[in-house]
Scaffold this active site. Structure first.
Site, PDB file in Angstrom:
ATOM      1  N   PHE A 163      -1.778  -2.033 -13.102  1.00 60.64           N
ATOM      2  CA  PHE A 163      -1.120  -1.747 -11.829  1.00 60.64           C
ATOM      3  C   PHE A 163       0.384  -1.881 -12.077  1.00 60.64           C
ATOM      4  CE2 PHE A 163       0.746  -2.543  -7.690  1.00 60.64           C
ATOM      5  CZ  PHE A 163       0.338  -1.371  -7.082  1.00 60.64           C
ATOM      6  N   LYS A 203      -2.686  -6.522   2.162  1.00 61.89           N
ATOM      7  CA  LYS A 203      -3.789  -5.556   2.185  1.00 61.89           C
ATOM      8  C   LYS A 203      -4.983  -6.167   2.923  1.00 61.89           C
ATOM      9  CE  LYS A 203      -1.146  -3.938  -1.345  1.00 61.89           C
ATOM     10  NZ  LYS A 203       0.106  -4.594  -1.763  1.00 61.89           N
TER      11      LYS A 203
END
Ligand code: P71
Length: 448
Positions: free
Chosen positions: A112, A246
């Site tokens: 990521f 998130k």
């Protein structure tokens, strides 16, 4: 929270995207109709969370809200020690600096962007050990986020366990299309690493959504709750970093959780250099409270199911029209396969960036590039890194949009799809050194 949204004319959007260098990160939010840039910090907070915001204990040290958050993380994720941070990358910075030394290798289930950068800045080298299926947008493997044990073992044999500070695992792997990792896999990684003294750390950012996929797809878990699955998964790891923006339904926040007391002490000392005191980590007391409540709400079965089903609804609509997307549909987003969408645009001309720009121009829907612009350049050669996946992400914020919005988005994508042959690629005209995709500028390639 409800906000009015504004529909602009195509001409206005043409001007806006030019001014933004064809980069959706550089658009003003006011110029966007439906914002699917990210699910990060864009979730709608609940009545309980807003009420919690009024209970902020803003003491510099030892805020009541911190102790509540600490207990909640211990309860739901099962780790011993908790350090709050301003967001995910604050936690990534600290765990990377605490454990990685020059010459280290960090294996993980696909990179990521911010995670890898912090690992590299600390002197390490990220090594992708995800299964091959993850790089194939058409593979129907139910757990495309799994680690290849063979690749991991090969790396350990090659560089030596002493040069691997930890395995960097992630739930619903973002760059692979929001693909989950199975319980069997994390257990096997644990069994391989434990006797060799290699730690396993988890990027828990979307681990709740991952737990839902385990419940749905993995044998023996269909009658377990998301809460139980989450806790069991974390129990096979030594600690986790988290972008709470998130899964945890807040607009800002993150944390680092660590079982090992020595590592915790080191990290707790570092947090005061970079984030703030160890009982607030760059957040206000009210943020800590909203986060603790968000964690409790995040694991509710009906919430996670409706969230993932909404993403699938959009994916299924696009599929019925033959639009190429990453299969199976992931947890937080539908990923358009830009290579198949624009077979006439070579990867060096940024097909996924082009698709994001064209979708915005056509309909005001904002998406995000996850392809060659995001991958960056090779340190040594200076060439673009060309990832197998060249994707444009339609990311769905939690508790914000309705099914009707999904219909509008699907029709917007269809409209670009119908004229795909006439669309040309982009060239990069400016790029910063770090995480270039945030601030890079592009121009259309002229037809001559
Ligand atoms: C997303 C983001 C936000 C983002 C970050 C970098 C580039 C583009 C967009 C952030 C994550 C993430 C995972 C798995 C750590 C972070 C960093 N994702 N791990 O998907 O997805 O957390 O943003 O709170 O610092 O749009 P942070």
């Amino acid at each position: 929270m409800v906000e009015p949204i504004k529909m602009q004319s195509r001409e206005e959007r043409e001007i806006a995207i030019e001014a933004a260098g064809f980069n959706t990160f550089l658009l003003r939010s006011e110029d966007v109709y439906i914002d699917l840039l990210t699910d990060s910090g864009t979730n709608a907070m609940s009545d309980r969370q807003w009420a919690g915001m009024l209970l902020g204990d803003e003491a510099y040290a030892g805020s009541r809200n911190f102790y509540r958050l600490e207990k909640t993380i211990q309860n739901f994720y099962g780790y011993k020690h908790v350090i709050p941070t301003h967001q995910g990358r604050g936690a990534e910075h600290i765990i990377s600096r605490a454990l990685i030394r020059q010459g280290h290798f960090i294996p993980g289930n696909m990179y990521f962007t911010t995670t890898r950068l912090h690992q590299e800045l600390a002197g390490g080298q990220f090594v992708d050990v995800i299964i091959d299926e993850a790089h194939d947008p058409t593979s129907e493997h139910p757990f495309k986020g799994n680690v290849s044990l063979q690749k991991l073992e090969q790396l350990i044999n090659k560089v030596g366990a002493e040069n691997i500070p930890y395995v960097s695992l992630a739930g619903t792997v973002n760059m692979a299309g929001g693909q989950p990792i199975s319980m069997a896999c994390v257990k096997a990684v644990r069994e391989l690493c434990k006797p060799k003294g290699i730690r396993v750390y988890l990027d828990a950012t979307r681990m709740v959504e991952n737990s839902f996929f385990i419940q749905e797809r993995e044998e023996d878990f269909s009658d377990k709750s998301i809460e139980e699955i989450l806790k069991e998964f974390c129990s096979y790891t030594d600690g986790a970093w988290m972008s709470a923006k998130k899964d945890s339904l807040v607009n800002i926040g993150g944390w680092l959780a660590i079982n090992d007391h020595d590592v915790f002490e080191l990290a707790r000392n570092m947090v005061v250099i970079y984030e703030g005191l160890h009982t607030y980590g760059g957040l206000a007391g009210r943020d800590l409270e909203a986060l603790a409540i968000g964690i409790e709400e995040s694991v509710l079965q009906e919430h996670v199911r409706s969230r993932v089903d909404q993403v699938r609804y959009l994916g299924n609509l696009l599929e019925t029209w033959g639009i190429p997307i990453v299969r199976p549909v992931g947890g937080h987003a539908v990923y358009l396969n830009a290579k198949s969408f624009f077979p006439h645009i070579p990867q060096s001309e940024f097909p996924a960036q082009t698709l994001a720009a064209e979708l915005y121009i056509d309909s005001g829907v904002r998406s995000m590039e996850r392809g060659v612009a995001s991958a960056g350049r090779d340190e040594k050669t200076g060439e673009h890194k060309y990832p197998a996946l060249e994707l444009t992400r339609l990311t769905i914020p939690r508790r914000v949009y309705t099914q009707a919005h999904m219909d509008v988005v699907a029709e917007a994508v269809k409209s670009v799809w119908d004229k795909r042959d006439s669309i040309r690629g982009l060239k990069i005209v400016y790029e910063p050194k770090y995480l270039r995709f945030f601030q890079a500028r592009f121009k259309r390639i002229s037809s001559s």
